[in-house]
Design an enzyme around this catalytic site. Structure first.
Site, PDB file in Angstrom:
ATOM      1  N   LEU A 250       5.212   0.695   3.654  1.00 43.13           N
ATOM      2  CA  LEU A 250       6.612   1.116   3.499  1.00 43.13           C
ATOM      3  C   LEU A 250       7.545   0.002   3.968  1.00 43.13           C
ATOM      4  O   LEU A 250       8.645   0.277   4.433  1.00 43.13           O
ATOM      5  CB  LEU A 250       6.868   2.405   4.289  1.00 43.13           C
ATOM      6  CG  LEU A 250       6.324   3.682   3.660  1.00 43.13           C
ATOM      7  CD1 LEU A 250       6.649   4.891   4.527  1.00 43.13           C
ATOM      8  CD2 LEU A 250       6.878   3.904   2.248  1.00 43.13           C
ATOM      9  N   ALA A 252      10.098  -2.698   3.035  1.00 43.38           N
ATOM     10  CA  ALA A 252      10.911  -3.133   1.887  1.00 43.38           C
ATOM     11  C   ALA A 252      10.921  -4.656   1.853  1.00 43.38           C
ATOM     12  O   ALA A 252      10.710  -5.310   2.866  1.00 43.38           O
ATOM     13  CB  ALA A 252      12.324  -2.597   2.039  1.00 43.38           C
ATOM     14  N   CYS A 260      -3.457  -8.703  -7.856  1.00 39.74           N
ATOM     15  CA  CYS A 260      -4.074  -7.395  -8.116  1.00 39.74           C
ATOM     16  C   CYS A 260      -3.084  -6.304  -8.495  1.00 39.74           C
ATOM     17  O   CYS A 260      -3.280  -5.611  -9.500  1.00 39.74           O
ATOM     18  CB  CYS A 260      -4.885  -6.969  -6.913  1.00 39.74           C
ATOM     19  SG  CYS A 260      -6.222  -8.114  -6.624  1.00 39.74           S
TER      20      CYS A 260
HETATM   21  C1  UGA Z   1      -4.449  -5.236  -2.881  1.00 35.45           C
HETATM   22  C2  UGA Z   1      -4.932  -3.959  -2.159  1.00 35.45           C
HETATM   23  O1  UGA Z   1      -4.230  -3.775  -0.938  1.00 35.45           O
HETATM   24  C3  UGA Z   1      -6.427  -4.041  -1.890  1.00 35.45           C
HETATM   25  O2  UGA Z   1      -6.874  -2.826  -1.309  1.00 35.45           O
HETATM   26  C4  UGA Z   1      -7.160  -4.278  -3.203  1.00 35.45           C
HETATM   27  O3  UGA Z   1      -8.543  -4.414  -3.023  1.00 35.45           O
HETATM   28  C5  UGA Z   1      -6.637  -5.552  -3.825  1.00 35.45           C
HETATM   29  O4  UGA Z   1      -5.231  -5.427  -4.053  1.00 35.45           O
HETATM   30  C6  UGA Z   1      -7.386  -5.748  -5.127  1.00 35.45           C
HETATM   31  O5  UGA Z   1      -7.234  -4.927  -6.024  1.00 35.45           O
HETATM   32  O6  UGA Z   1      -8.210  -6.668  -5.222  1.00 35.45           O
HETATM   33  P1  UGA Z   1      -3.711  -7.691  -2.079  1.00 35.45           P
HETATM   34  O7  UGA Z   1      -3.158  -7.867  -3.453  1.00 35.45           O
HETATM   35  O8  UGA Z   1      -4.570  -8.764  -1.508  1.00 35.45           O
HETATM   36  O9  UGA Z   1      -4.603  -6.337  -2.001  1.00 35.45           O
HETATM   37  O10 UGA Z   1      -2.486  -7.558  -1.114  1.00 35.45           O
HETATM   38  P2  UGA Z   1      -1.724  -6.443  -0.248  1.00 35.45           P
HETATM   39  O11 UGA Z   1      -1.856  -6.750   1.171  1.00 35.45           O
HETATM   40  O12 UGA Z   1      -2.088  -5.104  -0.697  1.00 35.45           O
HETATM   41  O13 UGA Z   1      -0.202  -6.781  -0.650  1.00 35.45           O
HETATM   42  C7  UGA Z   1       0.239  -6.758  -1.995  1.00 35.45           C
HETATM   43  C8  UGA Z   1       1.706  -7.106  -2.079  1.00 35.45           C
HETATM   44  O14 UGA Z   1       2.494  -6.003  -1.641  1.00 35.45           O
HETATM   45  C9  UGA Z   1       2.158  -8.304  -1.231  1.00 35.45           C
HETATM   46  O15 UGA Z   1       3.002  -9.114  -2.000  1.00 35.45           O
HETATM   47  C10 UGA Z   1       2.897  -7.672  -0.074  1.00 35.45           C
HETATM   48  O16 UGA Z   1       3.902  -8.532   0.444  1.00 35.45           O
HETATM   49  C11 UGA Z   1       3.491  -6.455  -0.754  1.00 35.45           C
HETATM   50  N1  UGA Z   1       3.824  -5.374   0.195  1.00 35.45           N
HETATM   51  C12 UGA Z   1       2.834  -4.746   0.870  1.00 35.45           C
HETATM   52  C13 UGA Z   1       5.143  -5.001   0.370  1.00 35.45           C
HETATM   53  O17 UGA Z   1       6.081  -5.547  -0.248  1.00 35.45           O
HETATM   54  N2  UGA Z   1       5.424  -3.992   1.249  1.00 35.45           N
HETATM   55  C14 UGA Z   1       4.465  -3.348   1.942  1.00 35.45           C
HETATM   56  O18 UGA Z   1       4.802  -2.426   2.718  1.00 35.45           O
HETATM   57  C15 UGA Z   1       3.139  -3.737   1.750  1.00 35.45           C
END
Ligand code: UGA
Length: 428
Positions: A250, A252, A260
């Protein structure tokens, strides 16, 4: 167990080295011979905390090896994990050419029972196609099972995620496949969900889509907060403590990046369309995410007016901390189009970013170097070292003291007291 992991990319290397660390005998296979050569000489092609050490240790102890010979590796293994890429086609659908190719190669190399496990993120029904492909190319009629065991690894914390999963999903048809996978995952002491193959495949797309939806939801709230003068971090805390909502995912910001979420969201929308369901919510999740970059650029313009010939500093090029995967590139392209000069720095992603952005950006040696003569600084990635900057020193170096905090890492009041003009995402 004797395991082959096909595809020595991000998922394959993490999966292979972790299974080796759990005491299995693992061969990581890739058809890119130069990659295998590098791995054999101890060079790791990606930046992932702890991976290099884990690979070196397990190679040294004889549990992990690398090969470009799929035939030999498959014939020496009982369990084969498919970890090859499933990149998006132009229409968002996953391209499964590599999965089909590997299935055929496996079939042609089988001489005894094999359990073939999909680890890559694949559309529902891929398991059926893998099974059919293997049957067609399996002249000796060797017995085999297909299973789905999706990964939930986050870049930057993949090893921790592998070793301490919230759950392990196992989609199987036979008892033998189920028993092998339960045995393999037993050391992790995690909850294991046994289900059918289609449901397992769907769980992965549903999980990523739901998480992406949470991010787009909070980004929409942040846009409302911006208009009304409320603070999105407070709203996020206030709703996240409701256990039905949950406080993770959550934050922003400038939207989700990386490979992914954008890819899986697009693929899941196509899967739903193909089976006759218009998944409208997910289209909106995509739209909000695409828009969020422009929200940030608009904030820059509100602070420093026209961008033509202004100097904008960008802190962070990776799509999140602890990875060298680049994400701020989209924002930089918009800023460059508007005529801004860009100075940028990232603790890990500079090499990759230079390859893509080249001459359009001045790459700096650290955040203070970025600040020199800048009209505005944008925080694009929440690396810890940016949270700990000496902002007084930054201010002295800048032409105009303006910070646009795309990841909400600073306390607005503190930054403003130092004399900065500040705007976060959904908080001022
Ligand atoms: C994501 C999933 O979290 C994994 O569980 C999954 O295995 C993976 O994709 C995949 O399908 O291989 P990932 O893409 O490495 O993992 O990164 P995340 O940590 O999930 O973050 C994704 C994006 O969301 C980032 O750009 C992050 O900055 C953004 N984000 C995340 C937000 O803007 N706000 C948040 O509260 C959380």
């Amino acid at each position: 167990m004797k395991i082959s992991v096909i595809g020595a990319g991000y998922v394959g290397l993490v999966t292979g080295s972790c299974f080796a660390d759990l005491g299995n005998d693992v061969i990581c296979v890739d058809n890119d011979a130069s990659k295998i050569k590098k791995l054999k000489s101890g060079k790791i092609p990606i930046y992932e905390p702890g991976l290099e050490e884990l690979i070196k240790l397990n190679v040294k102890e004889g549990r992990l090896s690398f090969s470009s010979d799929i035939k030999n590796s498959v014939s020496r293994s009982e369990v084969i994990f498919i970890c090859v890429g499933t990149p998006p086609k132009n229409n968002g659908e996953a391209d499964l050419t590599f999965i089909e190719g590997v299935s055929r190669d496996i079939a042609l190399s089988m001489s005894s029972y094999k359990l073939i496990v999909e680890k890559s993120t694949v559309p529902v029904n891929t398991g059926e196609w893998v099974e059919r492909t293997i049957k067609v190319h399996n002249p000796r009629n060797v017995k085999f099972d297909v299973a789905s065991n999706p990964e939930f690894l986050r870049e930057g914390s993949a090893i921790k995620d592998f070793m301490n999963p919230d759950r392990v999903i196992i989609g199987v048809k036979s008892k033998k496949a189920k028993d092998i996978l339960i045995e393999l995952y037993r050391p992790l002491k995690s909850e294991i969900i046994i289900t059918d193959i289609k449901s397992a495949e769907l769980i992965k797309h549903a999980a990523n889509s739901f998480l992406a939806m949470k991010i787009s939801f909070i980004n929409s709230i942040s846009n409302v907060c911006d208009r009304l003068g409320a603070d999105v971090n407070e709203v996020s805390r206030g709703i996240g403590l409701d256990r039905r909502i949950g406080k993770d995912f959550l934050n922003a910001g400038i939207g989700f990046g990386g490979f992914c979420f954008p890819k899986d969201l697009g693929a899941f929308i196509r899967i739903s369309e193909k089976c006759g369901y218009d998944f409208g919510i997910l289209k909106e999740v995509q739209r909000v995410n695409d828009m969020q970059k422009s929200v940030l650029v608009k904030k820059v313009e509100e602070m420093i007016w026209n961008l033509q010939d202004k100097t904008v500093g960008v802190l962070g090029l990776s799509f999140k901390p602890d990875t060298d995967d680049i994400r701020a590139i989209g924002i930089i392209s918009i800023l460059v189009k508007e005529g801004a000069r860009i100075r940028a720095y990232d603790p890990a992603a500079m090499v990759k970013a230079k390859g893509v952005l080249g001459a359009r950006v001045k790459f700096c040696k650290d955040a203070y170097d970025v600040a020199k003569n800048c009209d505005c600084i944008i925080v694009a990635t929440e690396w810890n070292e940016f949270k700990e900057l000496d902002l007084k020193k930054m201010k002295k170096l800048m032409r105009q003291p303006v910070i646009i905090d795309g990841r909400n890492i600073y306390d607005p009041e503190t930054v403003k007291l130092l004399g900065f003009k500040y705007s976060g995402m959904g908080r001022r």
